[in-house]
Write a protein that holds these residues in place. Sequence first.
Motif, PDB file in Angstrom:
ATOM      1  N   TRP A 217       0.823  -1.206   0.000  1.00  0.00           N
ATOM      2  CA  TRP A 217       0.000   0.000   0.000  1.00  0.00           C
ATOM      3  C   TRP A 217       0.863   1.265   0.000  1.00  0.00           C
ATOM      4  O   TRP A 217       0.538   2.250  -0.671  1.00  0.00           O
ATOM      5  N   GLY A 218       1.958   1.240   0.730  1.00  0.00           N
ATOM      6  CA  GLY A 218       2.823   2.409   0.783  1.00  0.00           C
ATOM      7  C   GLY A 218       3.415   2.763  -0.562  1.00  0.00           C
ATOM      8  O   GLY A 218       3.484   3.940  -0.937  1.00  0.00           O
ATOM      9  N   MET A 219       3.821   1.744  -1.302  1.00  0.00           N
ATOM     10  CA  MET A 219       4.425   1.985  -2.616  1.00  0.00           C
ATOM     11  C   MET A 219       3.406   2.463  -3.651  1.00  0.00           C
ATOM     12  O   MET A 219       3.782   2.972  -4.705  1.00  0.00           O
ATOM     13  N   GLN A 220       2.118   2.311  -3.356  1.00  0.00           N
ATOM     14  CA  GLN A 220       1.070   2.814  -4.259  1.00  0.00           C
ATOM     15  C   GLN A 220       0.795   4.299  -4.032  1.00  0.00           C
ATOM     16  O   GLN A 220       0.089   4.925  -4.822  1.00  0.00           O
ATOM     17  N   GLY A 221       1.362   4.870  -2.958  1.00  0.00           N
ATOM     18  CA  GLY A 221       0.982   6.208  -2.544  1.00  0.00           C
ATOM     19  C   GLY A 221       1.207   7.290  -3.582  1.00  0.00           C
ATOM     20  O   GLY A 221       0.327   8.120  -3.829  1.00  0.00           O
ATOM     21  N   VAL A 222       2.381   7.312  -4.203  1.00  0.00           N
ATOM     22  CA  VAL A 222       2.684   8.375  -5.160  1.00  0.00           C
ATOM     23  C   VAL A 222       1.756   8.292  -6.373  1.00  0.00           C
ATOM     24  O   VAL A 222       1.299   9.313  -6.902  1.00  0.00           O
ATOM     25  N   THR A 223       1.449   7.076  -6.807  1.00  0.00           N
ATOM     26  CA  THR A 223       0.534   6.897  -7.936  1.00  0.00           C
ATOM     27  C   THR A 223      -0.851   7.411  -7.586  1.00  0.00           C
ATOM     28  O   THR A 223      -1.500   8.091  -8.393  1.00  0.00           O
ATOM     29  N   ASN A 224      -1.326   7.116  -6.372  1.00  0.00           N
ATOM     30  CA  ASN A 224      -2.648   7.579  -5.957  1.00  0.00           C
ATOM     31  C   ASN A 224      -2.702   9.103  -5.886  1.00  0.00           C
ATOM     32  O   ASN A 224      -3.702   9.719  -6.295  1.00  0.00           O
ATOM     33  N   ASN A 225      -1.651   9.721  -5.359  1.00  0.00           N
ATOM     34  CA  ASN A 225      -1.627  11.183  -5.257  1.00  0.00           C
ATOM     35  C   ASN A 225      -1.693  11.846  -6.630  1.00  0.00           C
ATOM     36  O   ASN A 225      -2.400  12.842  -6.821  1.00  0.00           O
ATOM     37  N   PHE A 226      -0.952  11.312  -7.588  1.00  0.00           N
ATOM     38  CA  PHE A 226      -0.960  11.894  -8.929  1.00  0.00           C
ATOM     39  C   PHE A 226      -2.267  11.600  -9.660  1.00  0.00           C
ATOM     40  O   PHE A 226      -2.732  12.420 -10.460  1.00  0.00           O
ATOM     41  N   ARG A 227      -2.868  10.448  -9.387  1.00  0.00           N
ATOM     42  CA  ARG A 227      -4.165  10.139 -10.013  1.00  0.00           C
ATOM     43  C   ARG A 227      -5.207  11.169  -9.583  1.00  0.00           C
ATOM     44  O   ARG A 227      -5.984  11.669 -10.402  1.00  0.00           O
ATOM     45  N   VAL A 228      -5.205  11.527  -8.299  1.00  0.00           N
ATOM     46  CA  VAL A 228      -6.127  12.540  -7.789  1.00  0.00           C
ATOM     47  C   VAL A 228      -5.788  13.912  -8.366  1.00  0.00           C
ATOM     48  O   VAL A 228      -6.675  14.669  -8.774  1.00  0.00           O
ATOM     49  N   ALA A 229      -4.504  14.238  -8.417  1.00  0.00           N
ATOM     50  CA  ALA A 229      -4.080  15.544  -8.938  1.00  0.00           C
ATOM     51  C   ALA A 229      -4.497  15.735 -10.395  1.00  0.00           C
ATOM     52  O   ALA A 229      -4.855  16.842 -10.811  1.00  0.00           O
ATOM     53  N   TYR A 230      -4.461  14.659 -11.171  1.00  0.00           N
ATOM     54  CA  TYR A 230      -4.861  14.725 -12.577  1.00  0.00           C
ATOM     55  C   TYR A 230      -6.369  14.597 -12.762  1.00  0.00           C
ATOM     56  O   TYR A 230      -6.876  14.776 -13.872  1.00  0.00           O
ATOM     57  N   GLY A 231      -7.086  14.263 -11.699  1.00  0.00           N
ATOM     58  CA  GLY A 231      -8.526  14.081 -11.820  1.00  0.00           C
ATOM     59  C   GLY A 231      -8.892  12.826 -12.587  1.00  0.00           C
ATOM     60  O   GLY A 231      -9.927  12.784 -13.264  1.00  0.00           O
ATOM     61  N   ILE A 232      -8.057  11.793 -12.487  1.00  0.00           N
ATOM     62  CA  ILE A 232      -8.337  10.523 -13.186  1.00  0.00           C
ATOM     63  C   ILE A 232      -9.237   9.679 -12.285  1.00  0.00           C
ATOM     64  O   ILE A 232      -8.770   8.856 -11.510  1.00  0.00           O
TER      65      ILE A 232
END
Length: 517
Positions: A354-369
């Motif tokens: 779960w920790g290694m997924q964090g950066v991907t999740n943050n950018f997904r939200v930032a891009y509005g995906i």
Amino acid sequence: MRIKFVIRNIFANIGGFFLSTLLNFIVRIVFIRTLGIEYLGINALFMNILTILSIANLGIGTSIMYSFYKPIAENDTKKIQILLSFFAKVYRVIGLVILLLGLSLLPFLDNIIKGENDIPHISIIYILFLLNSVISYFYIHKSSIVTAHQKNYVIVIINNTFTIIFGILQILILLSTKNFILVLLVQLLITITQNIYTSKKAEKMFPYIKQKNSKKIPKSELSDMIENIKGVVLYRIGSVITNGTDNIIISSFLSIGLVGIYSNYLLIINAVTGLFSRIFSSMSASIGNLAASDSKDKQYFIYKVLFLIHFWIYGFASIVLIILINPFIKWWLGAEYVLGNSVVLFIVLNFYLWGMQGVTNNFRVAYGIFKQGKYRPIVASIINLVVSIILVKHMGISGVLIGTGVSILAVAFWFDPLIVHKYGLKVSQAPYFIRYFLYTIVVVVAGVITKIACSFLGNDNLIYIIFKFIICTLIINVIFYLCFNKTKEFQYLWNIRKKYLHSIRGKFSRHKANQSS
């Protein structure tokens, strides 16, 4: 300016964290000594149930942050007022829905709690938990504007202050009365006070949010917003069910006492995760600003920088937890509260994934995906529940944890990076998976070396635990440094560190010179 806000938010997040965490560990000792492991299990179980019920909120909170980025960047206060008014209404509806759903579960509590228990007034305890969870939905929309302005440190300071106040009161009440219901009543009063104070603080910082704007959100924009909310809700269901149903399955198939023992491990994992999430949540608004204003090359580079940070922090923490969590539990609470090494391995593996997924999740939200792959979490949830229920009968608590790990690897591990690279960063995702594999190999090698080094210190008293932690810190960070100090990402971080320290020294020198004059 963006880096300044990130650093300020990080230090504010960390500032009160250690004191509140220490207090939580003291509260846990007092809780077990005064009420027992069954009450601890009930506490963990009801918190899990309310996590499941709060699924409806998960999409709204993320959508609020995304919707605010543009009007804040453009200083469009009228638009912010319109959005706040809309989200306030939505949050009220969500609060009422969660209240009704929570009340509907009252007749089924006996089916969820496995085995006999001597805890009186279970229904009253559950209702107090429910009210404490629901009350925040009527206030939270105003605090979100503070976070969206990259000033989350204000909210964090308030939250830490009230957490510490409640922790102290909880200890005093448990020691003097051993009354869990009184603890929950005080908690409810603290929660109401905290929410009112936070709302007033937000109004003081941004007076324009006190003004109501009767204008409606344009239909086309509202339609897009609703679609995004639907996508986020579905997207986050996987996270909630994957992490939120473990205690319910353990309680239903094994025992409420085992939920209490497992919750001690979760307290440690959540303390570590809480520290890290405070650091990374401090960056979330800045990532949104980055996605709205900088080039794709800059965005991709920062993505790689943050991925290196996630690896370093979660890799280090995973190794330390594997080596020290059982010795710490044994010293802290006693040998009877220690779970097997295989259970610890699965707990930490899920923490790392779960920790290694964090950066991907943050950018997904930032891009509005939000819409792409919105049914992915449904698949992950089904996999998690099916595997967990099948394996819990044969492997106990390890089976539940394996179900969680399998669901992450089967879906989120590869799908989320795929859509972020395709729709957001617009680059190939292959380098990401190569880095992920390389990082994980380094973690495994560093873990084996550190484990061997710590094995020469066999005792589990506090002094040896501290010595082992020092050994872990030295060995792991030296290995990570030797492997990655030449990379551009590391050099970027190192330069930021030097600039920040230089800035601090400059301010100190000017302050000293002013005092001399």
